[in-house]
Design a protein around this motif. Structure first.
Motif, mmCIF file in Angstrom:
data_model
loop_
_atom_site.group_PDB
_atom_site.id
_atom_site.type_symbol
_atom_site.label_atom_id
_atom_site.label_comp_id
_atom_site.label_asym_id
_atom_site.label_seq_id
_atom_site.Cartn_x
_atom_site.Cartn_y
_atom_site.Cartn_z
ATOM 1 N N LEU A 137 0.697 -0.964 0.295
ATOM 2 C CA LEU A 137 -0.473 0.142 0.103
ATOM 3 C C LEU A 137 1.312 1.379 -0.078
ATOM 4 C CD1 LEU A 137 -2.823 -1.113 2.526
ATOM 5 C CD2 LEU A 137 -3.300 -0.623 0.674
ATOM 6 N N TRP A 197 0.453 4.524 -3.005
ATOM 7 C CA TRP A 197 -0.175 5.343 -2.393
ATOM 8 C C TRP A 197 1.369 6.655 -2.583
ATOM 9 C CZ3 TRP A 197 -3.961 8.054 -1.983
ATOM 10 C CH2 TRP A 197 -4.972 7.251 -1.639
ATOM 11 N N GLY A 231 -5.926 5.240 -6.028
ATOM 12 C CA GLY A 231 -5.944 5.359 -4.603
ATOM 13 C C GLY A 231 -6.282 4.652 -3.442
ATOM 14 N N ILE A 232 -7.999 4.885 -3.493
ATOM 15 C CA ILE A 232 -8.158 4.209 -3.470
ATOM 16 C C ILE A 232 -8.676 2.752 -3.646
ATOM 17 C CG2 ILE A 232 -11.044 3.993 -2.044
ATOM 18 C CD1 ILE A 232 -10.533 7.285 -1.601
ATOM 19 N N SER A 272 -6.157 0.240 -3.410
ATOM 20 C CA SER A 272 -6.140 -0.150 -2.032
ATOM 21 C C SER A 272 -6.762 -1.604 -1.898
ATOM 22 C CB SER A 272 -6.688 0.789 -0.823
ATOM 23 O OG SER A 272 -5.556 1.788 -1.173
ATOM 24 N N SER A 308 -6.062 -4.657 -1.379
ATOM 25 C CA SER A 308 -7.030 -6.153 0.320
ATOM 26 C C SER A 308 -8.001 -6.749 -0.197
ATOM 27 C CB SER A 308 -7.877 -4.711 0.969
ATOM 28 O OG SER A 308 -9.181 -5.220 1.639
ATOM 29 N N PHE A 324 -9.290 -4.453 4.588
ATOM 30 C CA PHE A 324 -10.395 -3.653 4.221
ATOM 31 C C PHE A 324 -11.717 -4.454 4.285
ATOM 32 C CE2 PHE A 324 -11.478 -0.512 1.287
ATOM 33 C CZ PHE A 324 -10.579 0.958 2.172
ATOM 34 N N TYR A 375 -1.263 7.598 10.543
ATOM 35 C CA TYR A 375 -0.144 6.058 10.673
ATOM 36 C C TYR A 375 0.471 6.639 11.596
ATOM 37 C CZ TYR A 375 2.492 4.008 7.327
ATOM 38 O OH TYR A 375 3.029 2.367 6.037
#
Lengths: 183, 101
Positions: free
Chosen positions: A34, A38, A67-68, A71, A75, A87, A128
């Motif tokens: 990830l 990103w 990006g979403i 991700s 996942s 996710f 994060y």
């Protein structure tokens, strides 16, 4: 074969330690993918902003959408391989709320382009870093490093700020991902 | 009380089995990752994996990824069962000692 309870307790403690390490290693494997994705996306976003500022308004929504989606794809792939869901709809809702609150802060603070480029990386890296307190110190180290370098860029780097951020934020995330993969 | 498993009880083999059984069924670990997780040396790890494989507790799969050889070690159903029994016995020993004291 017989052993004393102290030896049995030591063996169980050894097992717990290895299980914890395996879990952390699996989290790091997923997180590294990830981070690298990103990192590449934000690197591209900042480069577009640096070389062609008028296209930034298209570049950043594209970065977030890709990006979403990426991700979610990573996942799903991880879930198919390991059977572990990483996710879900709650995480997606949390991400949307997190982004919505960020947008609200930007609106409230009337941020300019430079402030926006500083706020979002710090905002993401703060979460994060906080998550790292539970899931692994590598997250804390990467998060804090990017926050410090972002602030250094905001205060000390002049016109080349977006270029600085391409390397600090985008490059930092990619390097962090590679480092995590090896750890 | 059930007996401890002599094969699994050796410290490095215990760590190998703990790492492999922490994964979902049929999922294994690459040799290099297993080495890092257990803190073993190449030779030591190889020898203990061989002992576990002879007992039928792990399966060893050797393949080439590109030009690089890759060894993956997976816990078998028999290995998972033996490890679960071993852990249960360790817990019984501790519980037994606590009852006595």
């Amino acid at each position: 074969m017989s052993i004393e309870s102290r030896e049995a307790a030591a063996a169980l403690s050894d097992i717990e330690d290895i299980v914890r390490r395996v879990r952390q290693s699996r989290i790091y494997q997923l997180a590294s993918l990830l981070l690298i994705m990103w990192g590449a996306l934000t690197f591209t976003g900042y480069l577009v902003t640096w070389f062609s500022p008028r296209h930034a308004v298209y570049a950043w929504p594209a970065v977030y959408v890709v990006g979403i989606a990426g991700s979610a794809a990573i996942s799903v792939s991880n879930r198919m391989r390991s059977g572990i869901r990483t996710f879900d709809i709650r995480m997606f809702a949390a991400l949307l709320l997190f982004i919505a609150f960020g947008i609200f802060c930007c609106w409230l603070g009337h941020f300019g382009p430079r402030q926006l480029s500083t706020f979002w990386p710090i905002y993401f890296m703060l979460i994060y870093t906080i998550a790292g307190l539970w899931v692994g110190h590598a997250f804390v180290a990467i998060g804090l490093s990017i926050i410090v370098l972002t602030l250094a860029g905001y205060f000390f780097i002049g016109d080349a700020f977006d270029l600085w951020m391409a390397f600090v934020n985008g490059g930092g995330l990619m390097l962090g991902g590679l480092w995590m993969r090896r750890s | 009380m059930a007996e401890l498993d002599d094969i699994i009880h050796q410290p490095l083999r215990l760590r190998i089995m703990a790492a492999l059984t922490a994964l979902p069924d049929a999922q294994g670990l690459e040799f290099s990752r297993l080495k890092k997780l257990t803190g073993a040396t190449d030779g030591n790890l190889g020898a203990h994996i061989e002992t576990l494989a002879k007992a039928g507790y792990v399966a060893v799969d050797k393949a080439f990824v590109g030009k690089k050889p890759q060894t993956t070690v997976t816990a078998t159903a028999a290995g998972r069962g033996a490890f679960a029994r071993h852990v249960a016995t360790l817990q019984e020993i501790i519980a037994g000692a606590a009852r006595k004291s």
